[in-house]
Motif scaffolding. Structure first.
Motif, PDB file in Angstrom:
ATOM      1  N   ASP A 138      48.036  31.779  45.599  1.00  0.00           N
ATOM      2  CA  ASP A 138      48.992  33.377  46.496  1.00  0.00           C
ATOM      3  C   ASP A 138      48.646  31.574  48.335  1.00  0.00           C
ATOM      4  O   ASP A 138      48.369  30.345  48.270  1.00  0.00           O
ATOM      5  CB  ASP A 138      47.587  33.998  46.711  1.00  0.00           C
ATOM      6  CG  ASP A 138      46.601  33.481  47.268  1.00  0.00           C
ATOM      7  OD1 ASP A 138      46.287  32.695  48.310  1.00  0.00           O
ATOM      8  OD2 ASP A 138      45.195  35.033  47.610  1.00  0.00           O
ATOM      9  N   HIS A 144      45.518  32.158  41.304  1.00  0.00           N
ATOM     10  CA  HIS A 144      45.568  33.291  40.071  1.00  0.00           C
ATOM     11  C   HIS A 144      46.134  33.461  39.243  1.00  0.00           C
ATOM     12  O   HIS A 144      47.052  32.208  39.309  1.00  0.00           O
ATOM     13  CB  HIS A 144      46.255  34.461  41.049  1.00  0.00           C
ATOM     14  CG  HIS A 144      45.940  35.537  42.225  1.00  0.00           C
ATOM     15  ND1 HIS A 144      45.913  34.147  43.708  1.00  0.00           N
ATOM     16  CD2 HIS A 144      45.329  36.517  42.156  1.00  0.00           C
ATOM     17  CE1 HIS A 144      44.717  34.653  43.993  1.00  0.00           C
ATOM     18  NE2 HIS A 144      44.484  36.128  43.915  1.00  0.00           N
ATOM     19  N   ILE A 162      48.396  40.948  38.023  1.00  0.00           N
ATOM     20  CA  ILE A 162      48.277  39.770  38.425  1.00  0.00           C
ATOM     21  C   ILE A 162      46.781  39.771  38.710  1.00  0.00           C
ATOM     22  O   ILE A 162      46.491  41.012  38.591  1.00  0.00           O
ATOM     23  CB  ILE A 162      48.785  39.278  39.695  1.00  0.00           C
ATOM     24  CG1 ILE A 162      48.081  37.253  40.445  1.00  0.00           C
ATOM     25  CG2 ILE A 162      48.915  40.473  40.699  1.00  0.00           C
ATOM     26  CD1 ILE A 162      48.846  37.592  41.654  1.00  0.00           C
ATOM     27  N   SER A 163      46.001  38.580  38.146  1.00  0.00           N
ATOM     28  CA  SER A 163      44.794  38.663  39.113  1.00  0.00           C
ATOM     29  C   SER A 163      43.959  37.463  39.473  1.00  0.00           C
ATOM     30  O   SER A 163      45.123  36.613  38.895  1.00  0.00           O
ATOM     31  CB  SER A 163      43.828  38.942  37.975  1.00  0.00           C
ATOM     32  OG  SER A 163      42.719  39.863  37.886  1.00  0.00           O
ATOM     33  N   GLU A 164      43.239  37.671  40.877  1.00  0.00           N
ATOM     34  CA  GLU A 164      42.524  36.148  40.530  1.00  0.00           C
ATOM     35  C   GLU A 164      41.911  35.576  39.377  1.00  0.00           C
ATOM     36  O   GLU A 164      41.417  36.507  38.466  1.00  0.00           O
ATOM     37  CB  GLU A 164      41.837  36.129  41.906  1.00  0.00           C
ATOM     38  CG  GLU A 164      41.048  35.102  42.512  1.00  0.00           C
ATOM     39  CD  GLU A 164      40.245  35.558  43.493  1.00  0.00           C
ATOM     40  OE1 GLU A 164      39.465  34.486  44.155  1.00  0.00           O
ATOM     41  OE2 GLU A 164      40.421  36.390  43.896  1.00  0.00           O
ATOM     42  N   LEU A 172      38.458  36.095  35.249  1.00  0.00           N
ATOM     43  CA  LEU A 172      39.634  36.771  35.900  1.00  0.00           C
ATOM     44  C   LEU A 172      38.491  37.717  36.951  1.00  0.00           C
ATOM     45  O   LEU A 172      37.567  37.946  36.380  1.00  0.00           O
ATOM     46  CB  LEU A 172      40.397  37.635  34.850  1.00  0.00           C
ATOM     47  CG  LEU A 172      41.451  37.865  33.870  1.00  0.00           C
ATOM     48  CD1 LEU A 172      42.358  38.632  33.863  1.00  0.00           C
ATOM     49  CD2 LEU A 172      42.231  36.134  35.085  1.00  0.00           C
ATOM     50  N   SER A 174      38.624  39.359  40.015  1.00  0.00           N
ATOM     51  CA  SER A 174      39.560  40.813  40.232  1.00  0.00           C
ATOM     52  C   SER A 174      40.005  41.816  39.353  1.00  0.00           C
ATOM     53  O   SER A 174      40.273  41.323  38.362  1.00  0.00           O
ATOM     54  CB  SER A 174      40.225  40.372  41.246  1.00  0.00           C
ATOM     55  OG  SER A 174      41.527  40.134  41.067  1.00  0.00           O
ATOM     56  N   LYS A 176      43.083  44.009  37.972  1.00  0.00           N
ATOM     57  CA  LYS A 176      44.336  43.518  37.549  1.00  0.00           C
ATOM     58  C   LYS A 176      45.343  44.331  38.393  1.00  0.00           C
ATOM     59  O   LYS A 176      45.189  45.454  39.110  1.00  0.00           O
ATOM     60  CB  LYS A 176      45.236  43.490  36.680  1.00  0.00           C
ATOM     61  CG  LYS A 176      44.984  44.743  35.787  1.00  0.00           C
ATOM     62  CD  LYS A 176      45.286  44.784  35.052  1.00  0.00           C
ATOM     63  CE  LYS A 176      45.759  46.076  34.142  1.00  0.00           C
ATOM     64  NZ  LYS A 176      44.366  47.318  34.183  1.00  0.00           N
TER      65      LYS A 176
END
Length: 493
Positions: A138, A144, A162-164, A172, A174, A176
């Motif tokens: 990002d 991500h 999207i997810s970190e 993952l 974070s 989604k």
């Protein structure tokens, strides 16, 4: 060293430029140092995911594969590899079907692009399936992963999530968040194959929509943009930007890349003539960023040439099979190369064991020489769809047989008695991608036609891949088919 000969012919291609001939769906590309590396979907063929390298995005050389055997967690549908490079390490995000599960996104890594690759297993496994992963940092440099939830497989929308992700690419970290989904008429039942590039103030997402595959495909491609990786994402009002042309049908699912200050999109499409029979082939097209911050694909002619295999010959003189050969993920390949012969172990299944090579045009001829005297299995030449769909001419002793296997059942069979003490030359002529005529000869000259009426092989290609031309060995597992040579000659389009 194995021996194989490739003769090529060149085509001057406008705008949509053929660079990866043959069945190369969902191509991905990344620059590492001064070299570009690419891969593509292999589905149910092994080895999984070819590794190709190039200096100019047009002329590619195969450098092996990511997986020569199946990862322990997966069993089939090896789709959409995304080759990336970050902080001195190569990562491949890929889709495969989990044993006793559904489609998952997974990752493998290597210290160098040619491998070897270590598989790290699945990252994302949603109930209806997770596919088409793409990593992106990002605006703050955080890593991500973007992917598609495969809702269309159960008649639902297809959100892009999207997810970190942690820097190790193992989890993952974070919740989604949805970026966008199929909501516009031109997108039809899905959006998928998202890949991204950051330029100026914007992140740009290239994506495909509608029906990807087969004779009834409706695939098209568009772009969306956002000043933040998390959105809001704005879809271009001129979408779709890539649509079918007279020459290339159903374009989509690719990766943007920069070369020499110019930008290109590597993606797939069907050749209008060979269609699903030769599969989705890799195309390259230049694009520019417009003054109002959007994408425009260029229609200018290219002075470069595509390289299309015209003649491939294998005399089995090496210690291992040529990298051009592929085999089923559902079969354990067992073979030996001895004294210029391929000894292919048999399987007692409807298709027999088989190996195949990509085809490149709608019209082609494949030849094989069988050592009848040394073969103990039924030995054949074939047009191969998959384990349950195959058209073959095979020889066992003095019996020459043509078989059509459709959906796992014998749909047609015809036999002749051919007296030969040593070897038999088998030939398969294919026209229009589907009309098959078999011929044979005891001397390599004066070939006789086996089937006066051509066999209609329209049913052969699976929905997500193309026909292979290849060799078969059928019978008890201890038996072998012995081949002295194989060749494939394409007729240019």
């Amino acid at each position: 060293m194995f021996f194989f000969l490739i003769v090529i012919f060149s085509l001057n291609i406008k705008a949509q430029q053929l660079v990866l001939p043959g069945d190369n769906p969902d191509p991905s590309v990344v620059k590492i140092g001064d070299t570009y590396w690419a891969s593509a979907t292999t589905s149910n063929w092994l080895p999984a995911y070819p590794l190709l390298k190039s200096k100019d995005l047009v002329n590619w050389k195969m450098e092996g594969s990511i997986f020569n055997k199946l990862p322990e967690w997966a069993d089939y549908y090896f789709w959409a590899p995304e080759v990336t490079y970050d902080k001195g390490r190569v990562y491949v995000y890929y889709t495969a079907h989990k044993k006793n599960g559904n489609l998952c996104v997974a990752v493998a890594s290597a210290d160098k692009p040619e491998g070897p690759y270590r598989d790290h297993g699945p990252l994302i496994c949603q109930e209806v399936g997770s596919i088409d992963a793409f990593p992106m940092r990002d605006e703050n440099g955080k890593l991500h992963i973007i992917w598609k939830e495969d809702g269309n497989s159960v008649g639902k929308p297809t959100p892009i999530w999207i997810s970190e992700m942690n820097e190790e690419r193992t989890a993952l970290i974070s919740e989604k968040k949805e970026l966008f989904r199929n909501e516009q008429p031109w997108e039809a039942n899905l959006v998928e194959g998202v890949s991204m590039i950051k330029h100026g103030d914007y992140f740009y997402a290239f994506y495909a929509a509608a029906g990807c595959c087969g004779p009834g495909c409706t695939y098209v491609s568009g772009v969306a943009r956002s000043k933040s990786l998390f959105g809001p994402w704005e879809k271009y009002d001129k979408n779709p930007l890539l649509v079918s042309t007279e020459k290339w049908k159903c374009p989509g699912h690719g990766t943007p890349v920069e070369m020499g200050g110019k930008f290109y999109f590597l993606y797939h499409a069907y050749d209008a003539k060979s269609g699903a029979f030769a599969g989705r082939q890799g195309l390259l097209q230049e694009f520019v960023f417009t003054s109002d911050g959007w994408i425009q694909f260029m229609d200018t002619a290219s002075d470069k040439s595509a390289i299309v295999p015209l003649s491939i010959s294998d005399e089995f003189k090496g210690r291992s099979l040529s990298e051009l050969w592929q085999w089923s993920v559902f079969q354990n390949l067992d073979y030996k190369l001895t004294k210029g012969n391929l000894e292919l172990s048999a399987l007692p299944v409807v298709s027999g064991s088989y190996i195949g090579q990509k085809t490149y045009t709608a019209d082609y001829t494949a030849d094989a020489v069988v050592s009848v005297a040394r073969s103990t299995a039924e030995s054949g030449i074939a047009a191969i769809g998959d384990d349950n769909n195959i058209v073959t001419m095979s020889v066992a002793g003095d019996t020459l047989r043509v078989s059509v296997i459709k959906r796992g059942n014998a749909a047609f069979m015809m036999e002749k008695t051919v007296k030969t003490k040593d070897k038999l030359h088998l030939r398969m002529q294919v026209k229009n991608g589907k009309d098959i005529t078999f011929l044979y000869s005891t001397t390599g000259k004066d070939f006789k036609v086996f089937n006066d009426e051509s066999i209609d092989a329209t049913f052969l290609p699976p929905w997500d891949r193309a026909i292979r031309a290849g060799l078969t060995s059928k019978g008890d597992a201890y038996k072998t088919a012995v081949f002295e040579s194989f060749s494939l000659k394409s007729i240019g389009e």
